[in-house]
Write a protein that holds these residues in place. Sequence first.
Motif, PDB file in Angstrom:
ATOM      1  N   ILE A  14       0.837  -1.209   0.000  1.00 28.36           N
ATOM      2  CA  ILE A  14       0.000   0.000   0.000  1.00 28.36           C
ATOM      3  C   ILE A  14       0.868   1.253   0.000  1.00 28.36           C
ATOM      4  CG2 ILE A  14      -1.713   1.317   1.297  1.00 28.36           C
ATOM      5  CD1 ILE A  14      -2.608  -1.265   2.598  1.00 28.36           C
ATOM      6  N   LEU A  15       2.004   1.178   0.688  1.00 29.06           N
ATOM      7  CA  LEU A  15       2.792   2.383   0.935  1.00 29.06           C
ATOM      8  C   LEU A  15       3.621   2.826  -0.258  1.00 29.06           C
ATOM      9  CD1 LEU A  15       3.858   1.466   4.556  1.00 29.06           C
ATOM     10  CD2 LEU A  15       2.015   2.978   3.848  1.00 29.06           C
ATOM     11  N   VAL A  18      -0.392   2.387  -3.953  1.00 26.04           N
ATOM     12  CA  VAL A  18      -1.640   2.449  -3.207  1.00 26.04           C
ATOM     13  C   VAL A  18      -2.808   1.826  -3.973  1.00 26.04           C
ATOM     14  CG1 VAL A  18      -2.494   4.717  -3.930  1.00 26.04           C
ATOM     15  CG2 VAL A  18      -2.794   3.982  -1.558  1.00 26.04           C
ATOM     16  N   CYS A  21      -5.047  -1.260  -3.020  1.00 25.49           N
ATOM     17  CA  CYS A  21      -6.224  -1.196  -2.148  1.00 25.49           C
ATOM     18  C   CYS A  21      -7.515  -1.500  -2.898  1.00 25.49           C
ATOM     19  CB  CYS A  21      -6.372   0.197  -1.547  1.00 25.49           C
ATOM     20  SG  CYS A  21      -5.088   0.624  -0.394  1.00 25.49           S
ATOM     21  N   LEU A  36      -2.496   0.278   9.680  1.00 22.52           N
ATOM     22  CA  LEU A  36      -2.054   1.597   9.223  1.00 22.52           C
ATOM     23  C   LEU A  36      -2.291   2.651  10.300  1.00 22.52           C
ATOM     24  CD1 LEU A  36      -3.411   1.420   5.568  1.00 22.52           C
ATOM     25  CD2 LEU A  36      -1.005   1.381   6.255  1.00 22.52           C
ATOM     26  N   THR A  45      -2.127   7.147   3.634  1.00 24.58           N
ATOM     27  CA  THR A  45      -2.789   6.292   2.655  1.00 24.58           C
ATOM     28  C   THR A  45      -4.011   6.995   2.069  1.00 24.58           C
ATOM     29  OG1 THR A  45      -2.070   4.405   3.948  1.00 24.58           O
ATOM     30  CG2 THR A  45      -3.764   3.989   2.310  1.00 24.58           C
TER      31      THR A  45
END
Lengths: 372, 285
Positions: A14-15, A18, A21, A36, A45
């Motif tokens: 995700i980091l 993104v 997601c 998170l 995020t």
Amino acid sequence: MKNALITHTKIITILHNVSICCEFTEQDWETAIRVLRHDGLLARTSFQLEKQGLVNNLPHYAQKHLSNAAKLAEKQQSSVVYECNQITKSTNKTSTKFYLLKGAAYVFCHNNTSLGRTFGDIDLLVDKSQISRIEGTLLLHGWLHDDLDDYDNTYYRQWAHEIPPLKHASRGSVIDLHHNLVPPVSGRAPKIELFTENAIACDDFYVLRPAAMTLHSIVHLFFNEEFPHGLRDLNDIHLLITQYESDSFWQDIYTLATTSGFTVELYLACRYSQRFFQTNIPEKITIKLEETRTNRLSILFWDFIFSRVLDTKHPMYATWTKSFAIFIALVRGHYLKMPLPILIRHGLHKSYRELVRLFLGKSFFSKEETPR
Amino acid sequence: MNLRLELPPFVFNVQSSVDFVEKNLNTMYPDSILQNQQKPADYYVSLEKVNGLRKFIRPQASFRFDALEPFKPLPLNHAFASLEWGMNYVVANQSLEYVILHSGIVAKENSAVLLPGPPGSGKSTLTAYLSGRDEWRLLSDEMALILPGTTKVQPFVRPICLKNKSVELVKRWYPDAKFSTTAKNTHKGDVVHFCPSDHSWQNRDKLATVKAIVFPRYDQQVDLEITQLNQNQGFMQLAQNAVNLNLHGQIGFDTIVNLIENCAIFEVVYNNVESVKNFLEQDVL
């Protein structure tokens, strides 16, 4: 009834990407949001999703928590800006240059790292000769020291690169006033001008130039003993590099690391930022940095520690090797920061106090109030 | 024990190994809420005994919001109350989809009355009384969840927290109701939670509209004294009870102004809850 957890790799992904997601189920979201939030990365995020226009496709559940986190981060940042303005107001008669470091610096120069970055304390750097004058002015304007015992006070004043934190009596804002980036007692404190030259004016403050800002974040993370926000701090470095990278940036940061003696830290940052977030590091730089590190054993040691301490700290993903790595990193960090005789004294003092607290109660060392 | 409580508008995942916490949860929340839900939880909370020596000497329990421990541990006897307060704390700090007022709030059908007041004003007692009367229902005894920019309020039906003498009063009014075990000598005194009426639980999803703001003040000497407040007075008092106004900024301010402009505002000094109810039914709603 334990449901299968979303893999930990996906959360790290995700980091730096993104859009992953978009394929999350609600159950994945539940876990991702907890992790998170715990690691201080939920608001970031949220902003990244917003930037890519992906928010509207997400389940309502996720949108709600992402937007709440973003609002909280925005509020936090606007109060930091307010506090910074109070600092300049209080000290307006001095001609001192104030350099903002880390979180506050990202916010003042509006870089990508600032989006959704949450933080508590305001880190300020001033010239060492000005410290006591600035401290005096801030004390007069309501930023006070917490009660410190004599040992801790001496620790700060003699050995550290900052004075004890100053907390505003009514608003609660905390200022960490620095005169260097690492404790002088470590023997590693650089000539600070190397970092502050070509600093960039932002309102009434200065922020370090991109290479110096990035290297400071790197030093702050890797020349340290505790990693409570390891994942966030490494992600900061990834975002800084990604935004600022150019030939001159790499030239500047490499030279700065060499002259200030932080090539190891730069090496570690590139290694783990690339490993966690696939950060784009020019091969030229990787090769140059590898040349300085030939010891295979220390690389194995670092990999063991940093792949764990920089990882999420949520208990859902806790393992005993991670706890062990955190402990080893604590020892390593202390060893980096203090010469052995001082370290032994420090260690003995702290364990003595912990023991007394264990047996005689937590408030044993609290200073007695003077009776009125 | 690991329970998923669907308490509109939130879903909590509650974990505790303290037996009387589980018992109280089973008494305080209707079966429809305790049945395992499949919705994702908004907030993970837990209430566990403190380990180590404290397991044996003056045992303590500590509340956690996910992995965070926002408060110091409390005596084990306060465990259920701490869990309820901890859940309020989490909502107050995390859910910015509402402008949250620290206030009791009840509704007659869908017309709601805000009852903001400092501790000791009799706010919870009055809320408990009104929430069980015919056609009335509880929205919340602690926090009114206002939809930003509107006068609409989202119910957040939970057990009502009664302190000290009010417990006896409420037991007299509602002898068949369910009560939790007593948490003795908390910072609020002796505390008992009271399970609101079935009617309140059944309508826990139904929004209401705030029609009146009543600042209650219990005074043994005064039967009923009603003062209409002007908008300035009302605003100042209501803003003081806003829990997350600073987080909402402009929209939060506008929401409070909107409430003030669209509601009747009174200060009511009373020693008789029934006359307050009559006043509300005849003159306000």
